[in-house]
Design a protein around this motif. Structure first.
Motif, short mmCIF file in Angstrom:
data_model
loop_
_atom_site.label_atom_id
_atom_site.label_comp_id
_atom_site.label_asym_id
_atom_site.label_seq_id
_atom_site.Cartn_x
_atom_site.Cartn_y
_atom_site.Cartn_z
N PHE A 167 0.81 -1.22 0.00
CA PHE A 167 0.00 0.00 0.00
C PHE A 167 0.84 1.28 0.00
CE2 PHE A 167 0.40 -1.32 4.48
CZ PHE A 167 0.99 -0.17 5.03
N SER A 168 2.19 1.14 0.15
CA SER A 168 3.03 2.34 0.19
C SER A 168 3.15 3.01 -1.17
CB SER A 168 4.43 1.97 0.68
OG SER A 168 5.14 1.22 -0.30
N LYS A 169 2.95 2.21 -2.24
CA LYS A 169 3.10 2.69 -3.62
C LYS A 169 4.53 3.10 -3.95
CE LYS A 169 -1.70 4.08 -4.34
NZ LYS A 169 -2.62 5.12 -4.83
N ILE A 170 5.48 2.65 -3.12
CA ILE A 170 6.90 2.86 -3.42
C ILE A 170 7.40 1.60 -4.12
CG2 ILE A 170 9.19 3.27 -2.45
CD1 ILE A 170 7.82 4.58 -0.04
N LYS A 171 7.82 1.74 -5.35
CA LYS A 171 8.21 0.60 -6.19
C LYS A 171 9.70 0.32 -6.07
CE LYS A 171 3.97 0.56 -7.73
NZ LYS A 171 3.04 -0.46 -7.22
N PHE A 172 10.03 -0.92 -5.71
CA PHE A 172 11.44 -1.29 -5.53
C PHE A 172 12.24 -1.09 -6.82
CE2 PHE A 172 14.95 -4.33 -5.63
CZ PHE A 172 15.62 -3.98 -4.48
N LYS A 173 11.65 -1.45 -7.96
CA LYS A 173 12.39 -1.36 -9.22
C LYS A 173 12.74 0.08 -9.57
CE LYS A 173 8.25 -1.31 -12.20
NZ LYS A 173 7.55 -2.02 -13.30
N GLU A 174 11.99 1.04 -9.02
CA GLU A 174 12.31 2.45 -9.27
C GLU A 174 13.37 2.97 -8.30
OE1 GLU A 174 8.59 4.45 -8.95
OE2 GLU A 174 7.71 3.48 -10.72
N ILE A 175 13.44 2.34 -7.13
CA ILE A 175 14.39 2.78 -6.10
C ILE A 175 15.73 2.08 -6.25
CG2 ILE A 175 14.76 2.97 -3.61
CD1 ILE A 175 12.43 4.65 -4.72
N SER A 176 15.71 0.82 -6.66
CA SER A 176 16.91 -0.02 -6.70
C SER A 176 18.09 0.60 -7.45
CB SER A 176 16.57 -1.38 -7.31
OG SER A 176 17.70 -2.21 -7.37
#
Length: 500
Positions: A331-340
């Motif tokens: 539910f955070s809507k923080i995408k790992f693939k965008e942060i990685s």
């Protein structure tokens, strides 16, 4: 036919080899030569004649340490590779097992680092970093770099009593990343490069360490030293520690002035900030749910860090891993693939390798051997000199072998007992001598891997090892001489004479 085939194969191999060599740039050839030299030195230690007083494991690990240093200084291999290679070499050349060689890869500092690096990546990949930077500049009503640095340093100091050094570094790294994101696309400007280097070194690496030395419970060697003093009859309370180390408060402005002066930042403003800030505020708009959840998650973890040992026994590193779980909940809507892509994976692995190597160096007896090797020839010479001169010689001699130990716990475990035995040999009382020398060994910036917080800051800054050594050597000298002189004057005044 066979002869012709063999001749053809040899010719082809020669051409391939010549092609590989000719395709290397001068820089790549230099790296290859440096790697060969480093490897030759390492193997020389391992296969060479036994060094008197040094165990076989210690001799081999010392060779690996020199390999590690040469490879990093010359940039012969990527940090990611060096971080893994160092423990592997320990396994190959000594009788240490995998768990012992990779010990730091399961330690608190390693887990804390990935939590800090991930949150710093969120600061970079989302508008959160810029938003926090805008808040800070609004708070201090200035775009002047020294004033912003002062504000971030004040924030460092405000939380220093609640968090251990590395946890404080982990908290300040995302803030520094957010501040540096404001200069995106302006990294080519000399003032921006100087500003970002000073930012990471001061706010992420130095201030957390300098403030933690003032608080008994914020730095592991502080606690360890107090424990050792308890064993010989001195009870050191939280207040006692503040009084004993009162002169160290003076190092706060010293390090601030040093960094700002070294990078010539006194009159520097955030480039284009006067015009950029109003536009940026409008562009950022209202804070989004992913940013809010990232801050909520950090707040939860900050609470857990502060209440450790009071409300729970969850370690610092485990709290950092809880942060990772929280920020990437669906539910955070923080995408790992965008942060990685923004996570400093290479620095993380290099940190694990450096701490593992330093711990192996300490446990093998190589550090103690180096101290005695350097100190024994001058010990009879320095006896009879003024106390301050003896302290200066001892501190700078010990700083050499101390440079290879990243872990503050290993540093304290190795050198505090050493100072307690060495002090009386040189005619000093145990408490003042061991306190002064131990404090000086925390101000160790000869190499970036000497202090975990400084190592993380160096990795985030993008500086070369040569550049950070050039920055760190004068700072080490300034801090050590200041500590020796001021505490040698202060401690006798409050009832702790230096000499027996």
């Amino acid at each position: 036919m066979s002869s012709e085939s063999n001749t053809s194969t040899v010719t082809e191999n020669t051409l391939v080899n010549q092609g590989v060599l000719s395709s290397l740039t001068p820089e790549e050839k230099k790296k290859c030569i440096s790697l060969l030299i480093a490897t030759a030195i390492m193997l020389g230690f391992h296969y060479g004649p036994a060094i008197p007083g040094l165990e076989p494991n210690g001799q081999s690990i010392l060779g690996i340490f020199f390999w590690f240093m040469i490879v990093l200084i010359t940039n012969s291999l990527h940090g990611f590779v060096v971080g893994f290679a160092s423990p592997v070499l320990i396994i190959m050349l000594t009788d240490l097992k995998i768990g012992e060689a990779f010990n730091a890869f399961t330690g608190d500092a390693f887990f804390l680092a990935i939590g800090a690096f991930t949150f710093a990546a969120i600061m970079t990949a989302t508008p959160l970093g810029k938003r926090i930077t805008v808040w800070i500049t609004d708070l201090f009503r200035s775009v002047r770099v020294p004033r912003i640095f002062f504000g971030l340093s004040a924030a460092d100091f405000a939380i220093s009593g609640f968090l251990p050094t590395v946890a404080e570094t982990g908290l300040m790294l995302p803030l520094a990343k957010g501040f540096s994101s404001l200069t995106k696309d302006k990294e080519h400007l000399p003032e921006v490069q100087r500003m970002n280097k000073g930012l990471f070194l001061l706010v992420v690496g130095l201030m957390p360490l300098f403030t933690s030395l003032l608080i008994l419970t914020a730095h592991f060697p502080n606690i360890l030293w107090a424990g050792y003093m308890g064993e010989i009859g001195y009870t050191i309370t939280w207040t006692d520690w503040l009084v004993l180390n009162l002169p160290l408060w003076g190092l706060m402005p010293v390090v601030f002035i040093y960094v700002v002066s070294y990078y010539k930042l006194w009159k520097v403003e955030i480039p284009g900030a006067a015009d950029e800030m109003p536009r940026l505020k409008k562009e950022l708009g209202k804070i989004t749910w992913p940013e809010k959840w990232a801050l909520i998650s950090l707040g939860i973890c900050l609470f857990l860090w502060v209440t450790e040992k009071y409300l729970h026994n969850i370690g610092t590193g485990m709290v950092a891993l809880i942060l990772l779980v929280l920020i990437f909940l669906p539910f955070s809507k923080i995408k790992f693939k965008e942060i990685s892509p923004h996570i400093m994976w290479d620095v993380w692995i290099l940190l694990g390798g450096a701490i593992s190597l330093g711990t192996a160096l300490f446990r093998s007896g190589a550090v103690d051997w180096m101290v005695r090797l350097i100190l024994n020839p001058v010990e009879h010479i320095i006896i009879g000199l003024p106390a301050i001169l003896i302290l200066i010689v001892v501190v700078f001699v010990i700083q050499i072998p101390r440079a290879g130990i990243v872990s503050a716990a290993a540093m304290g475990a190795m050198f505090i007992p050493l100072t307690m035995s060495l002090g009386p040999e040189l005619g000093f009382n145990v408490l003042p001598f061991s306190l002064i020398v131990t404090n000086c060994l925390s101000y160790a910036f000869l190499l970036p891997m000497s202090i975990t917080a400084f190592f993380i800051a160096w990795g985030a800054s993008g500086m070369s090892m040569g550049e950070v050594i050039k920055f760190g050597v004068p700072l080490t000298i300034i801090c050590n001489v200041y500590t020796i002189v001021t505490m040698a004057i202060w401690l006798p005044l409050i009832g702790y004479p230096l000499m027996m």
